[in-house]
Write a protein that holds these residues in place. Structure first.
Motif, PDB file in Angstrom:
ATOM      1  N   VAL A   1      -8.684  26.351  19.571  1.00 55.73           N
ATOM      2  CA  VAL A   1      -8.179  25.000  19.351  1.00 55.73           C
ATOM      3  C   VAL A   1      -7.934  24.341  20.698  1.00 55.73           C
TER       4      VAL A   1
ATOM      5  N   LEU B   1      -1.015  22.365  13.466  1.00 51.52           N
ATOM      6  CA  LEU B   1      -0.703  23.782  13.676  1.00 51.52           C
ATOM      7  C   LEU B   1       0.233  24.298  12.588  1.00 51.52           C
TER       8      LEU B   1
ATOM      9  N   ILE C   1      -3.391  25.457  10.316  1.00 53.79           N
ATOM     10  CA  ILE C   1      -3.962  26.594  11.043  1.00 53.79           C
ATOM     11  C   ILE C   1      -3.277  27.870  10.590  1.00 53.79           C
TER      12      ILE C   1
ATOM     13  N   SER D   1      -4.855  33.605  13.545  1.00 52.67           N
ATOM     14  CA  SER D   1      -6.254  33.197  13.339  1.00 52.67           C
ATOM     15  C   SER D   1      -6.968  32.740  14.602  1.00 52.67           C
ATOM     16  N   LEU D   2      -6.231  32.383  15.648  1.00 49.99           N
ATOM     17  CA  LEU D   2      -6.855  31.773  16.819  1.00 49.99           C
ATOM     18  C   LEU D   2      -7.137  32.792  17.918  1.00 49.99           C
TER      19      LEU D   2
ATOM     20  N   LYS E   1       0.207  31.524  15.610  1.00 48.96           N
ATOM     21  CA  LYS E   1      -1.162  31.175  15.242  1.00 48.96           C
ATOM     22  C   LYS E   1      -2.195  32.015  15.990  1.00 48.96           C
TER      23      LYS E   1
END
Length: 229
Positions: A59, A117, A121, A125-126, A159
């Motif tokens: 992101v 966020l 999101i 996951s990031l 995240k």
């Protein structure tokens, strides 16, 4: 059409919506390419389905005119990118770049990044999150508007997946030092700098025109990269 509706509660924002004037090219891009690249802030997505594959997901928060994001996406086709920006001219400019370069690994939210966020999101996951040259809000009375605060970093750390990283850069030294202090207090994140301070600019972060001008004038730029264990 580009949705501008907001369903989230109001809070202190790290930005002011200065919409500015759209160029003809930006307006055309918003009208013709948003359906391809745009994401609805009120919808839930399976991002693997959106991109049509399982790939590392990064992101970029506040991508400005999108030049750096487009360059990173072109240089790293194996990575999928979500760009978040509130200003429509910047969104329109990035849409132009994506269409011109036929890039398929970028999608865009035109919305408040914190709310995206929080609501859109998934946790863990990031693979990466980028925050390049956020507004430093230099006046003391405006420091509460700075996006890098303990609560934001705590949210972001949720995240990131294990091994994921957060990369911030600033050309305003007091804000860079503020970010370093806030990040260093987050127990889930570790500074990747062996010295425990700032990092050299990694090759994947392109130099912006604004940054290049600043370097010529002798201005400093400070990079921070923290990873999640």
């Amino acid at each position: 059409m580009l949705s501008t509706e907001v369903s989230f509660p109001r809070k202190i924002q790290s930005f002011i919506r200065r919409q500015g004037r759209l160029t003809a090219g930006q307006q055309h891009a918003l009208e013709h390419h948003w359906k391809t690249y745009g994401l609805d802030p009120n919808a839930d997505y399976d991002f693997a389905g959106v991109f049509g594959r399982h790939a590392p997901l990064c992101v970029e928060i506040g991508f400005g005119n999108g030049e750096s994001l487009a360059q990173m996406a072109a240089a790293n086709p194996e990575i999928d990118y979500i760009g978040i920006e509130v200003h429509r001219p910047g969104v329109g400019h990035l849409l132009m770049l994506l269409a011109e370069r036929n890039l398929t690994n970028v999608r865009i939210y035109c919305h408040d990044a914190v709310e995206i966020l929080e609501k859109r999101i998934p946790n863990d996951s990031l693979s990466g999150a980028h925050l390049f040259f956020p507004d430093p809000w230099p006046k003391k009375k405006h420091h509460k508007r700075r996006i890098v605060q303990p609560g934001f970093i705590a949210l972001l750390s949720k995240k990131l997946k294990a091994g994921g990283y957060f990369h911030a850069a600033s050309d305003w030294q007091p804000y860079a030092e503020h970010m370093l202090a806030v990040l260093s207090e987050q127990e889930k994140l570790a500074n990747t700098s062996e010295a425990g301070g700032f990092c050299e600019r990694p090759a994947y972060r392109p130099l912006t025109k604004f940054e290049q001008r600043g370097i010529r004038l002798g201005h400093g730029v400070w990079d921070l990269i923290f990873s999640k264990a």
